[in-house]
Design a protein around this motif. Structure first.
Motif, PDB file in Angstrom:
ATOM      1  N   UNK A  74       0.814  -1.220   0.000  1.00  0.00           N
ATOM      2  CA  UNK A  74       0.000   0.000   0.000  1.00  0.00           C
ATOM      3  C   UNK A  74       0.849   1.273   0.000  1.00  0.00           C
ATOM      4  N   UNK A  75       2.072   1.183  -0.456  1.00  0.00           N
ATOM      5  CA  UNK A  75       2.952   2.349  -0.517  1.00  0.00           C
ATOM      6  C   UNK A  75       2.392   3.388  -1.482  1.00  0.00           C
ATOM      7  N   UNK A  76       2.725   4.659  -1.220  1.00  0.00           N
ATOM      8  CA  UNK A  76       2.239   5.760  -2.054  1.00  0.00           C
ATOM      9  C   UNK A  76       3.362   6.768  -2.322  1.00  0.00           C
ATOM     10  N   UNK A  77       3.159   7.581  -3.348  1.00  0.00           N
ATOM     11  CA  UNK A  77       4.012   8.738  -3.633  1.00  0.00           C
ATOM     12  C   UNK A  77       3.348   9.982  -3.052  1.00  0.00           C
ATOM     13  N   UNK A  78       4.128  10.803  -2.342  1.00  0.00           N
ATOM     14  CA  UNK A  78       3.609  12.028  -1.726  1.00  0.00           C
ATOM     15  C   UNK A  78       4.516  13.183  -2.157  1.00  0.00           C
ATOM     16  N   UNK A  79       4.070  13.935  -3.159  1.00  0.00           N
ATOM     17  CA  UNK A  79       4.914  14.945  -3.776  1.00  0.00           C
ATOM     18  C   UNK A  79       5.336  16.072  -2.864  1.00  0.00           C
ATOM     19  N   UNK A  80       4.435  16.553  -1.991  1.00  0.00           N
ATOM     20  CA  UNK A  80       4.775  17.712  -1.157  1.00  0.00           C
ATOM     21  C   UNK A  80       5.867  17.403  -0.144  1.00  0.00           C
ATOM     22  N   UNK A  81       6.110  16.122   0.102  1.00  0.00           N
ATOM     23  CA  UNK A  81       7.132  15.721   1.061  1.00  0.00           C
ATOM     24  C   UNK A  81       8.489  15.468   0.401  1.00  0.00           C
ATOM     25  N   UNK A  82       8.550  15.606  -0.926  1.00  0.00           N
ATOM     26  CA  UNK A  82       9.757  15.205  -1.655  1.00  0.00           C
ATOM     27  C   UNK A  82      10.984  16.030  -1.280  1.00  0.00           C
ATOM     28  N   UNK A  83      10.835  17.347  -1.159  1.00  0.00           N
ATOM     29  CA  UNK A  83      12.009  18.185  -0.877  1.00  0.00           C
ATOM     30  C   UNK A  83      12.532  17.971   0.539  1.00  0.00           C
ATOM     31  N   UNK A  84      11.696  18.072   1.589  1.00  0.00           N
ATOM     32  CA  UNK A  84      12.264  17.827   2.931  1.00  0.00           C
ATOM     33  C   UNK A  84      12.796  16.408   3.117  1.00  0.00           C
TER      34      UNK A  84
ATOM     35  N   UNK B 157      13.794  13.278  -1.518  1.00  0.00           N
ATOM     36  CA  UNK B 157      13.412  12.319  -2.550  1.00  0.00           C
ATOM     37  C   UNK B 157      12.824  11.026  -2.040  1.00  0.00           C
ATOM     38  N   UNK B 158      12.828  10.807  -0.726  1.00  0.00           N
ATOM     39  CA  UNK B 158      12.351   9.534  -0.180  1.00  0.00           C
ATOM     40  C   UNK B 158      10.844   9.361  -0.289  1.00  0.00           C
ATOM     41  N   UNK B 159      10.101  10.445  -0.445  1.00  0.00           N
ATOM     42  CA  UNK B 159       8.640  10.319  -0.442  1.00  0.00           C
ATOM     43  C   UNK B 159       8.072   9.819  -1.769  1.00  0.00           C
ATOM     44  N   UNK B 160       8.934   9.600  -2.771  1.00  0.00           N
ATOM     45  CA  UNK B 160       8.478   8.866  -3.962  1.00  0.00           C
ATOM     46  C   UNK B 160       8.543   7.378  -3.588  1.00  0.00           C
TER      47      UNK B 160
END
Length: 313
Positions: free
Chosen positions: A222-232, A235-238
């Motif tokens: 159930x993993x997801x990509x969360x774009x707004x978290x990418x910068x802090x 890159x791990x939030x992809x």
């Protein structure tokens, strides 16, 4: 988990939070300036990259290879993030991939602790008081266990926690004119506040990135990509991309998916510090894509796992 381990982890959660409360008071009294924020930013980048590039992409998934001295440097930097020893971190994360969102996952928001807020709490913080550091090193991190240098770095974790606080304290002391006030400001902003931020950004990948966001690959968890978290998160939030292709050094797989960690690995490759960098071809990505691009996942309504495809290291 022993009582000592639980209390140590609880301190690791509570003390940085107290530091944030103190920082708010200092900010209210204008006890912060560009120097304090620069110390915090440098310490954040150094220790967060120690996690994203070192602990995660290099040591857990072997997404690239590098010289032993640099591998150990990344292991130390990751340890300075105060997220547990390198041995525990790698073993826990490999166990997470082996049992993603099913029984045995150390920090799934969907298994063993109900759904909704209870599951999110467990994935974000609660697991630190129950399952963190309990994965068997010999089973999940045998390569590190067999490396004497990595075992030494792992054993040195308590000392590295002190170093993680001492460095910004000394920087604040020196950069603020060798004053006690400067030392305290360095300790609070570059030490406690920075640890708090690195912790909660990392833990958000465990919780938010298995609960809300987008999906485009046909995988069973159930993993997801969360774009707004990418910068802090550098890159791990992809995170859905990562679970689809765990060995990929690039978690951001489209031009707009910002992945600072991948960019640094690419730069390292160009100057000869990284080699054997794993990349996923467009053809492999297309073969695993689902029919409707970027299907939205909203918490417990996400599809349950079916047959499992594992690709650890």
């Amino acid at each position: 988990m022993s009582r000592t381990e639980r209390y140590a982890n609880l301190a690791g959660v509570v003390v940085p939070f107290v530091g944030v409360v103190a920082a708010i008071a200092l900010l209210w009294n204008s006890w912060v300036d560009a120097t304090d924020l620069a110390i915090m930013a440098v310490m954040y980048l150094a220790t967060a990259l120690g996690v994203t590039i070192g602990f995660h992409r290099l040591l857990t998934h072997r997404s690239f290879s590098t010289a032993p001295w640099l591998e150990r440097t990344f292991a130390v930097l990751g340890s300075l993030s105060v997220q547990g020893s390198v041995m525990d971190w790698v073993a826990d994360h490999r166990k997470h991939h082996a049992h993603t969102d099913v029984e045995g996952d150390p920090h799934s928001p969907h298994v063993g602790h109900g759904s909704g807020l209870k599951g999110l709490w467990h994935a974000h913080t609660g697991w630190l008081l129950e399952t963190q550091g309990q994965a068997d090193w010999k089973r999940y991190a045998r390569d590190l266990y067999d490396d004497p240098a990595m075992r030494r770095i792992g054993r040195a974790f308590p000392k590295l926690v002190l170093v993680s606080l001492l460095i910004p304290t000394l920087l604040g002391f020196a950069l603020h004119g060798w004053t006690l006030e400067g030392a305290v400001r360095g300790y609070v902003w570059g030490g406690l506040v920075r640890i708090f931020l690195v912790h909660h950004v990392t833990w958000s990948v465990n919780s938010i990135c298995h609960f809300f966001g987008g999906r485009r690959f046909d995988i069973e968890d159930r993993s997801t990509n969360v774009g707004w978290l990418a910068i802090p998160s550098l890159g791990e939030s992809w995170h859905h991309n990562h679970h689809a292709f765990p060995r990929s050094a690039h978690h951001g797989m489209r031009w707009y998916e910002v992945d600072v960690s991948a960019a640094i690995i690419t730069a390292m490759e160009k100057v000869g510090l990284a080699k054997d960098v794993v990349r996923i071809s467009p053809e492999r990505q297309a073969a695993k894509a689902i029919g409707r691009d970027e299907r939205v996942v909203a918490g417990p309504t996400a599809p349950a796992p079916s047959e499992r495809e594992r690709e650890l290291v």
